[in-house]
Design a protein around this motif. Structure first.
Motif, mmCIF file in Angstrom:
data_model
loop_
_atom_site.group_PDB
_atom_site.id
_atom_site.type_symbol
_atom_site.label_atom_id
_atom_site.label_comp_id
_atom_site.label_asym_id
_atom_site.label_seq_id
_atom_site.Cartn_x
_atom_site.Cartn_y
_atom_site.Cartn_z
ATOM 1 N N TYR A 136 0.832 -1.198 0.000
ATOM 2 C CA TYR A 136 0.000 0.000 0.000
ATOM 3 C C TYR A 136 0.868 1.250 0.000
ATOM 4 C CZ TYR A 136 0.792 0.316 5.131
ATOM 5 O OH TYR A 136 1.343 0.418 6.385
ATOM 6 N N ASN A 137 0.292 2.321 -0.495
ATOM 7 C CA ASN A 137 0.997 3.588 -0.593
ATOM 8 C C ASN A 137 0.845 4.334 0.732
ATOM 9 O OD1 ASN A 137 1.978 6.123 -1.142
ATOM 10 N ND2 ASN A 137 0.893 6.385 -3.074
ATOM 11 N N LYS A 138 1.917 4.378 1.503
ATOM 12 C CA LYS A 138 1.866 4.976 2.838
ATOM 13 C C LYS A 138 1.431 6.445 2.773
ATOM 14 C CE LYS A 138 2.742 3.901 7.167
ATOM 15 N NZ LYS A 138 2.032 2.803 7.847
ATOM 16 N N LYS A 139 1.779 7.118 1.703
ATOM 17 C CA LYS A 139 1.432 8.538 1.592
ATOM 18 C C LYS A 139 -0.069 8.753 1.441
ATOM 19 C CE LYS A 139 5.879 9.887 -0.422
ATOM 20 N NZ LYS A 139 6.574 10.483 -1.602
ATOM 21 N N THR A 140 -0.789 7.722 1.029
ATOM 22 C CA THR A 140 -2.236 7.875 0.860
ATOM 23 C C THR A 140 -3.014 7.463 2.104
ATOM 24 O OG1 THR A 140 -2.606 5.624 0.003
ATOM 25 C CG2 THR A 140 -1.977 7.338 -1.593
ATOM 26 N N GLU A 141 -2.299 7.008 3.127
ATOM 27 C CA GLU A 141 -2.975 6.507 4.325
ATOM 28 C C GLU A 141 -3.456 7.685 5.174
ATOM 29 O OE1 GLU A 141 -2.227 2.750 7.330
ATOM 30 O OE2 GLU A 141 -0.575 4.140 6.976
ATOM 31 N N VAL A 142 -4.749 7.727 5.444
ATOM 32 C CA VAL A 142 -5.377 8.794 6.224
ATOM 33 C C VAL A 142 -6.245 8.154 7.295
ATOM 34 C CG1 VAL A 142 -7.007 10.730 6.174
ATOM 35 C CG2 VAL A 142 -5.409 10.389 4.267
ATOM 36 N N ALA A 143 -6.140 8.651 8.523
ATOM 37 C CA ALA A 143 -7.005 8.167 9.597
ATOM 38 C C ALA A 143 -7.483 9.351 10.417
ATOM 39 C CB ALA A 143 -6.266 7.175 10.491
ATOM 40 N N GLY A 174 -13.380 8.025 13.193
ATOM 41 C CA GLY A 174 -14.498 7.459 12.443
ATOM 42 C C GLY A 174 -14.248 7.258 10.972
ATOM 43 N N TYR A 175 -12.995 7.347 10.523
ATOM 44 C CA TYR A 175 -12.714 7.231 9.086
ATOM 45 C C TYR A 175 -11.284 6.755 8.879
ATOM 46 C CZ TYR A 175 -11.886 8.708 4.223
ATOM 47 O OH TYR A 175 -11.577 8.747 2.881
ATOM 48 N N TYR A 176 -11.111 5.925 7.813
ATOM 49 C CA TYR A 176 -9.774 5.485 7.407
ATOM 50 C C TYR A 176 -9.766 5.355 5.885
ATOM 51 C CZ TYR A 176 -5.679 2.542 6.620
ATOM 52 O OH TYR A 176 -4.495 2.046 6.156
ATOM 53 N N ARG A 177 -8.588 5.641 5.260
ATOM 54 C CA ARG A 177 -8.464 5.553 3.811
ATOM 55 C C ARG A 177 -7.048 5.140 3.447
ATOM 56 N NH1 ARG A 177 -10.188 8.827 -1.058
ATOM 57 N NH2 ARG A 177 -8.380 8.859 -2.435
ATOM 58 N N VAL A 178 -6.923 4.307 2.401
ATOM 59 C CA VAL A 178 -5.607 3.923 1.906
ATOM 60 C C VAL A 178 -5.734 3.425 0.464
ATOM 61 C CG1 VAL A 178 -5.676 1.473 2.606
ATOM 62 C CG2 VAL A 178 -3.478 2.694 2.579
ATOM 63 N N GLU A 179 -4.635 3.493 -0.288
ATOM 64 C CA GLU A 179 -4.583 2.935 -1.641
ATOM 65 C C GLU A 179 -3.770 1.643 -1.640
ATOM 66 O OE1 GLU A 179 -2.567 3.509 -6.004
ATOM 67 O OE2 GLU A 179 -2.147 4.947 -4.418
ATOM 68 N N LEU A 180 -4.379 0.560 -2.106
ATOM 69 C CA LEU A 180 -3.694 -0.721 -2.272
ATOM 70 C C LEU A 180 -3.051 -0.735 -3.647
ATOM 71 C CD1 LEU A 180 -6.441 -3.075 -0.787
ATOM 72 C CD2 LEU A 180 -4.503 -2.024 0.408
ATOM 73 N N THR A 181 -1.727 -0.654 -3.690
ATOM 74 C CA THR A 181 -1.041 -0.449 -4.964
ATOM 75 C C THR A 181 -1.028 -1.693 -5.847
ATOM 76 O OG1 THR A 181 1.058 -0.894 -3.837
ATOM 77 C CG2 THR A 181 0.394 1.405 -4.072
ATOM 78 N N ASP A 182 -1.066 -2.886 -5.269
ATOM 79 C CA ASP A 182 -1.041 -4.093 -6.088
ATOM 80 C C ASP A 182 -2.311 -4.233 -6.923
ATOM 81 O OD1 ASP A 182 1.398 -4.645 -5.044
ATOM 82 O OD2 ASP A 182 0.773 -6.359 -3.836
ATOM 83 N N TYR A 183 -3.404 -3.667 -6.455
ATOM 84 C CA TYR A 183 -4.678 -3.798 -7.152
ATOM 85 C C TYR A 183 -5.212 -2.466 -7.674
ATOM 86 C CZ TYR A 183 -4.499 -8.211 -4.587
ATOM 87 O OH TYR A 183 -4.112 -9.433 -4.083
ATOM 88 N N ASP A 184 -4.505 -1.371 -7.354
ATOM 89 C CA ASP A 184 -4.964 -0.041 -7.747
ATOM 90 C C ASP A 184 -6.379 0.211 -7.225
ATOM 91 O OD1 ASP A 184 -4.864 2.469 -8.871
ATOM 92 O OD2 ASP A 184 -5.508 1.795 -10.857
ATOM 93 N N VAL A 185 -6.626 -0.192 -5.989
ATOM 94 C CA VAL A 185 -7.929 -0.023 -5.351
ATOM 95 C C VAL A 185 -7.764 0.893 -4.143
ATOM 96 C CG1 VAL A 185 -9.826 -1.158 -4.138
ATOM 97 C CG2 VAL A 185 -8.755 -2.278 -6.097
ATOM 98 N N THR A 186 -8.641 1.892 -4.040
ATOM 99 C CA THR A 186 -8.671 2.736 -2.853
ATOM 100 C C THR A 186 -9.746 2.213 -1.907
ATOM 101 O OG1 THR A 186 -7.881 4.692 -4.038
ATOM 102 C CG2 THR A 186 -9.081 5.072 -1.989
ATOM 103 N N VAL A 187 -9.387 2.107 -0.635
ATOM 104 C CA VAL A 187 -10.296 1.572 0.375
ATOM 105 C C VAL A 187 -10.565 2.649 1.419
ATOM 106 C CG1 VAL A 187 -10.676 -0.237 2.081
ATOM 107 C CG2 VAL A 187 -9.339 -0.732 0.021
ATOM 108 N N GLU A 188 -11.848 2.848 1.738
ATOM 109 C CA GLU A 188 -12.256 3.756 2.804
ATOM 110 C C GLU A 188 -13.157 2.995 3.772
ATOM 111 O OE1 GLU A 188 -13.279 7.925 0.973
ATOM 112 O OE2 GLU A 188 -13.752 6.345 -0.473
ATOM 113 N N THR A 189 -12.995 3.251 5.055
ATOM 114 C CA THR A 189 -13.835 2.581 6.049
ATOM 115 C C THR A 189 -14.456 3.611 6.992
ATOM 116 O OG1 THR A 189 -12.259 2.233 7.877
ATOM 117 C CG2 THR A 189 -12.151 0.687 6.017
#
Length: 776
Positions: free
Chosen positions: A136-143, A146-161
């Motif tokens: 995952y791209n550490k620079k895209t990790e946001v917390a 009540g919210y979290y976001r990151v980009e999984l680079t192997d799949y080019d998928v952004t995940v938000e929770t």
């Protein structure tokens, strides 16, 4: 790689989050929260086997059942399932523990978005075994709260929770791909595995099921913690289940399935070769996974909404419909943020630096994760008899890390959230009753009597609450179970406890026997009061006058051999400490302890040397070891030694050196709110030395003004404020004080003054004021 459109979306999102963190508006304390503080299990960074904070960065709500958080590791002593130094993510689970050691638990319902070939195991971070985990791209990790976001680079998928109290939601932003996928590892569990799972397709968008977790599958204490529970789920996909399937591995009954075994090469290769099942409506087995596949357009968003229950599948569906039905991800995120703002607004601060405010509100945030709700929205819960019960007049709670949290966490809650304290005590009382055990557990997790750590901490929480007027539980049962607890775990007829932890056990049992005496006195039980006051003096029975310190005794009354290292020998009659650290723990009779140790001057010199020898990094050490709980009262002993300026000096120093706005910002395990609660109270200028007494020690506030909001259902006052005039990094010493406008000369305050509301005004200066706060 980020596409151009997603890159600009990401920049806008980050700009908004930075703005909200830097430019706080009134009523938005959640904007200061940094969930990455403490989010490391690294033993190397901590320079000790206990690791660092062990918090998780994912989305949750105050005291919520659900925590939707990234998981980077399954095995080992990695209780939150996440550690910031890892560079791959296994998936996103819906339950997590916060800040604990002793091999964690939960981490259930591990969800992962993937593309391309289906893989059935997470694999290894070092790449030696491939699987569905992703870099995952550490620079895209946001917390944020009540919210979290990151980009999984192997799949080019952004995940938000994001999350609600009994449910959570994940939003995936996929690339253009013919074979995108959401897959769920139903067996996965932090520190082991669930031992049996079931999943059923309900309709074109929905699945439901359960995961049975027992000690045979590891988990809490690698099985020694006796955690046994079932997680039920109801999960709805926004994308129809047009192409779905299961994977199923039959695990040989002779195989161990705990923390080391489930990440072994043999086990993973066995699961990797498991059968794929398509077209079935339901599957049950030892090790299951579920997946749904679909084509996606560039930047197409797919959501997964999940309700969780520990009662049954209907409970999970009820929780889902109550909290998620018809809601978008953004609406749920706004609601989560609102929940955090309401809770965090129980304390308002003015002054301090941006980092100090961030540390303060993140600490307060960490105190509001546990004890978490264990009831469904309809009030049902699984009791200690494994039967379904209905909570009448309280919320059933779990995760009582007693040995840690009686010191600061629950005293803090008595001020800002007495209803939570009532809930916890009602939960402990009902557990003692429903389980048939008739006594309190010191470390409860999902009804388990785990036996973790020592002492009788529930007796401290009970007495502290009762004496402060917090009494929303069955008091007669509570008292009876307190007596039973002391009889089962106590110093016994010998008047002390023997090996292996003679010092730690004897001192802590003596303290909680004193707690019973206070409760007995309040209830008019004079014989009990006299008995337990005598038992509270047991600490004297392990003091060796020849050594001038506490020393462990054998069961025959002889002393254990004195070690070459003397009282700094770790584990010498003590647990997770040494006699020098544990020996200060006589909170209920500090004058008696001082006399026993040789008088005020000798003790003051010794205590001063104790702090002087503490390393500046404040990581695990032989002296003032703030990384672990036994010493947490020690800075406040100076108030009892007619040297209150030293309490002021050292609490300010600890707040500065042991807490940082960084991943490594907590020098020891966060311990279910305790480390953070210590900071909240100490930085506010108030902290108990002896929970169960109504005395609160006054120390040097970190902020110019701290206001506690009081609960009108319990207390007469609306607010209590600590105001520090002329407060600067240099002006750390209290020169004078006024309470509600009148001169105040004591270095402590009774809780009744706080409950009545008002203001404690402290004038600060750069040098000790030797004429203020000195007791005779």
């Amino acid at each position: 790689m980020l596409t151009r459109s997603r890159y600009f979306t990401f920049l806008i999102c980050c700009a908004f989050l930075r703005l909200s963190a830097c430019q706080q508006r009134e009523g938005d304390p959640a904007g200061y929260v940094n969930p990455f503080i403490g989010a490391s299990t690294s033993v190397g960074a901590a320079d000790t086997y206990h690791g660092l904070g062990k918090t998780f960065p994912g989305a949750t709500t105050p005291y919520g059942m659900v925590q939707v958080s990234p998981n980077t590791i399954t095995g080992g002593d990695n209780s939150p399932g996440y550690s910031a130094e890892h560079r791959t993510i296994e998936g996103f689970a819906f339950t997590q523990m916060s800040g604990v050691g002793w091999f964690g638990d939960l981490g259930n319902l591990l969800v992962m978005p993937t593309t391309g070939k289906l893989r059935k195991i997470a694999g290894k971070e070092d790449g030696s075994l491939t699987g569905y985990r992703s870099r995952y791209n550490k620079k895209t990790e946001v917390a944020t709260a009540g919210y979290y976001r990151v980009e999984l680079t192997d799949y080019d998928v952004t995940v938000e929770t994001t999350a609600a109290p009994h449910s959570g939601m994940i939003r995936f932003t996929f690339p253009e791909h013919k074979e995108s996928r959401i897959q769920i590892d139903l067996a996965r569990r932090v520190g082991g595995t669930s031992v049996r799972q079931y999943v059923q397709k309900v309709d074109a968008h929905t699945i439901r099921g359960w995961m049975l977790c027992t000690p045979q599958g590891g988990g809490w204490g690698n099985g020694e913690g006796n955690a046994e529970y079932t997680v039920y789920f109801y999960a709805k996909f926004s994308k129809a289940l047009a192409r779905y399937g299961f994977w199923k591995a039959d695990i040989p009954q002779s195989w161990e399935r705990k923390r080391d075994e489930v990440v072994s090469l043999r086990y993973l290769q066995h699961v990797d070769s498991s059968a794929i099942i398509r077209g079935a409506q339901e599957v049950e087995g030892d090790h299951l996974g579920f997946f749904t596949e679909f084509p996606t357009k560039q930047d197409e968003q797919v959501t997964l909404q999940v309700g969780i229950s520990f009662v049954d599948m209907q409970g999970a569906e009820n929780n889902f419909r109550s909290e998620l039905q018809g809601k978008t991800f953004d609406k749920l995120h706004r609601e989560a943020r609102g929940r955090w703002n309401r809770e965090l607004s129980r304390i308002k601060i003015q002054g301090g630096t941006k980092d100090q405010k961030t540390i303060f509100y993140t600490s307060l945030y960490h105190t509001m994760i546990d004890p978490r709700t264990y009831t469904d929205v309809d009030g049902r819960y699984i009791g200690g008899d494994k039967q379904v019960h209905h909570a009448e007049g309280f919320t059933k709670r779990t995760m009582f890390s007693g040995w840690d949290v009686f010191r600061s966490q629950f005293p803090l809650q008595t001020i800002i959230n007495p209803r939570l304290v009532d809930d916890q005590l009602a939960s402990l009382v009902t557990l003692a009753e429903e389980s048939g055990r008739g006594y309190y557990e010191r470390w409860e997790i999902m009804n388990a009597y785990s036996g973790c750590m020592i002492g009788n901490p529930a007796l401290s929480v009970l007495t502290d609450a009762y004496r402060k007027g917090i009494r929303g539980y069955d008091i007669q049962k509570a008292y009876r179970y307190a007596l039973n607890t002391s009889e089962k775990f106590g110093n016994g007829a010998a008047g002390y406890s023997g090996p292996p932890f003679s010092i730690s056990h004897t001192l802590e049992y003596a303290y909680t026997d004193w707690c019973i005496a206070q409760m007995a006195g309040e209830l008019g039980k004079k014989d009990d009061q006299a008995l337990y006051l005598r038992k509270a003096q047991a600490y004297r029975n392990i003091f060796d006058p020849d050594k001038g310190w506490f020393r462990p005794r054998n069961t025959d009354g002889t002393w254990e051999p004195w070690p070459e290292q003397g009282r700094i020998k770790e584990w010498y009659g003590t647990i997770e400490s040494n006699p020098y650290q544990q020996g200060w723990f006589v909170p209920h009779d500090i004058p008696g302890m001082i006399a026993l140790m040789g008088g005020r001057k000798k003790v003051l010199d010794d205590l001063s040397a104790f702090f002087a020898r503490t390393p500046k990094h404040m990581l695990w050490n032989d002296y003032y070891n703030h990384a672990n709980e036994p010493v947490h009262l020690v800075p406040f002993l100076f108030n009892h030694l007619a040297s209150p300026w030293d309490t002021q000096k050292w609490t300010r120093y600890i707040c500065e050196m042991a807490y940082k706005n960084s991943v490594e910002g907590i020098v020891g395990n966060e311990d279910v709110g305790q480390m953070s609660a210590w900071y909240v109270l100490a930085s506010a200028g108030l902290h108990p030395a002896c929970p169960g007494s109504t005395r609160m020690e006054i120390t040097s506030p970190l902020f110019g003004e701290i206001t506690f909001r009081l609960d009108h259902r319990y207390y007469a006052g609306k607010h209590f404020t600590v105001k520090a005039l002329n407060n600067t990094p240099q002006n750390i010493y209290i020169q004078s004080a006024r309470l509600n406008g009148k001169p105040y000369e004591k270095c402590y305050i009774d809780f009744s003054h706080i409950a009545q509301g008002g203001m404690l005004e402290l004038t600060m200066g750069p040098e000790p004021a030797t004429d203020w706060g000195v007791e005779d």
